[in-house]
Enzyme design. Sequence first.
Site, PDB file in Angstrom:
ATOM      1  N   ARG A 177       1.723 -11.852   4.894  1.00  0.00           N
ATOM      2  CA  ARG A 177       3.177 -12.026   4.909  1.00  0.00           C
ATOM      3  C   ARG A 177       3.832 -11.554   6.203  1.00  0.00           C
ATOM      4  O   ARG A 177       5.038 -11.734   6.391  1.00  0.00           O
ATOM      5  CB  ARG A 177       3.792 -11.343   3.677  1.00  0.00           C
ATOM      6  CG  ARG A 177       3.249 -12.013   2.402  1.00  0.00           C
ATOM      7  CD  ARG A 177       3.974 -11.564   1.176  1.00  0.00           C
ATOM      8  NE  ARG A 177       5.407 -11.837   1.232  1.00  0.00           N
ATOM      9  CZ  ARG A 177       6.273 -11.441   0.320  1.00  0.00           C
ATOM     10  NH1 ARG A 177       5.855 -10.743  -0.706  1.00  0.00           N
ATOM     11  NH2 ARG A 177       7.551 -11.712   0.433  1.00  0.00           N
ATOM     12  N   PRO A 212       0.835  -1.214   0.000  1.00  0.00           N
ATOM     13  CA  PRO A 212       0.000   0.000   0.000  1.00  0.00           C
ATOM     14  C   PRO A 212       0.863   1.256   0.000  1.00  0.00           C
ATOM     15  O   PRO A 212       1.848   1.342   0.731  1.00  0.00           O
ATOM     16  CB  PRO A 212      -0.785  -0.100   1.312  1.00  0.00           C
ATOM     17  CG  PRO A 212      -0.599  -1.500   1.797  1.00  0.00           C
ATOM     18  CD  PRO A 212       0.665  -2.018   1.194  1.00  0.00           C
ATOM     19  N   GLU A 213       0.502   2.215  -0.850  1.00  0.00           N
ATOM     20  CA  GLU A 213       1.196   3.500  -0.900  1.00  0.00           C
ATOM     21  C   GLU A 213       0.234   4.583  -0.393  1.00  0.00           C
ATOM     22  O   GLU A 213      -0.853   4.267   0.091  1.00  0.00           O
ATOM     23  CB  GLU A 213       1.666   3.780  -2.339  1.00  0.00           C
ATOM     24  CG  GLU A 213       2.575   2.673  -2.884  1.00  0.00           C
ATOM     25  CD  GLU A 213       3.085   2.944  -4.297  1.00  0.00           C
ATOM     26  OE1 GLU A 213       3.163   4.117  -4.686  1.00  0.00           O
ATOM     27  OE2 GLU A 213       3.384   1.974  -5.010  1.00  0.00           O
ATOM     28  N   ARG A 260      21.780  14.464  -5.005  1.00  0.00           N
ATOM     29  CA  ARG A 260      21.879  13.028  -5.263  1.00  0.00           C
ATOM     30  C   ARG A 260      22.224  12.721  -6.714  1.00  0.00           C
ATOM     31  O   ARG A 260      21.593  13.237  -7.611  1.00  0.00           O
ATOM     32  CB  ARG A 260      20.535  12.338  -4.956  1.00  0.00           C
ATOM     33  CG  ARG A 260      19.782  12.945  -3.816  1.00  0.00           C
ATOM     34  CD  ARG A 260      20.118  12.247  -2.538  1.00  0.00           C
ATOM     35  NE  ARG A 260      19.057  12.494  -1.573  1.00  0.00           N
ATOM     36  CZ  ARG A 260      18.311  11.532  -1.047  1.00  0.00           C
ATOM     37  NH1 ARG A 260      18.489  10.292  -1.370  1.00  0.00           N
ATOM     38  NH2 ARG A 260      17.384  11.843  -0.177  1.00  0.00           N
ATOM     39  N   HIS A 281      -5.941 -15.086   8.358  1.00  0.00           N
ATOM     40  CA  HIS A 281      -4.651 -14.432   8.611  1.00  0.00           C
ATOM     41  C   HIS A 281      -4.761 -13.207   9.520  1.00  0.00           C
ATOM     42  O   HIS A 281      -3.991 -12.267   9.379  1.00  0.00           O
ATOM     43  CB  HIS A 281      -3.965 -14.039   7.292  1.00  0.00           C
ATOM     44  CG  HIS A 281      -3.735 -15.196   6.372  1.00  0.00           C
ATOM     45  ND1 HIS A 281      -2.796 -16.173   6.623  1.00  0.00           N
ATOM     46  CD2 HIS A 281      -4.334 -15.539   5.214  1.00  0.00           C
ATOM     47  CE1 HIS A 281      -2.827 -17.058   5.639  1.00  0.00           C
ATOM     48  NE2 HIS A 281      -3.746 -16.713   4.787  1.00  0.00           N
TER      49      HIS A 281
END
Length: 281
Positions: A107, A2-3, A149, A88
């Site tokens: 997970r 998820p973002e 960067r 789960h």
Amino acid sequence: MPELPEVETIRAQLAPRLEGRTLVRVEILDPRLTRPFDLFEIAEELEGDRVVGVERRGKYLLVRLESGLGLLVHLRMTGSFGFAPASHERAVIELDDGGRLGYRDVRRFGTWLVLDGVELEPYLAAKNGPEPLGSRFTASWLSAELVRRRAPLKAVLLDQRVVAGLGNIYADEALWRARLNPLRPANELSADEVARLSRAIRATLRAGIERQGSTLRDYVAPDGATGSMQDEFRVYGRDGEPCQRCRVTITKTRVGGRGTWFCPRCQPLEVSNAGSDTGPT
Ligand SMILES: [Zn+2]
């Protein structure tokens, strides 16, 4: 994973169900969720407290409690919340109105951390740059981060201290929208390109929120509905398909170990200065 748009969708659904509610019973079923802290201690800290707000910072969900404590949840790969019992489940919260909130995580990379009021802001500020949809995220701020960067542009965008909440999917989509190659050295962008990029990041994230996030693998919103942003992807997961802008075939590569999709014509690696108003004279 998820973002920002997915976490924001979850926040918006949890807030009306949790705000004002007392956490009557908290059962944590997986010690990995709270480690290095003991799961019983964390459950005890939360029990009896009342929710005053549900907020989001980057990819973190923050459940603010009346005592001043905050429950900070990071969903990582497959964490999600649901009001109906599910498989789960790693934690279950019972509310004083009879409601039940389950946290499931196939997970098991998600984390629950309880911090007190004075710890919360420094913790979040150390891990997250400005909110990309907030007023502090400007082209000049982004430019100042990029010029320091030499890493590939996409790798820099995935740093949460540069763009809080941006992840693999929305980074690829924003780069396509801005017509920038993910492998360009971050410090070589022109002022025009940085301005285009900051607009593209915001537009891409807003589109994701409007469509309730994207549904890939395990992400489901708490109400059980699925987002539809995946139907709008222009490059992510679309290798072999024609670019919707120029019809050239979308290519897949890897940047910093992450699958990366882009259009080789719209997002060239070598940029000519012809036609640019910022090129050398
Ligand atoms: Zn194209």
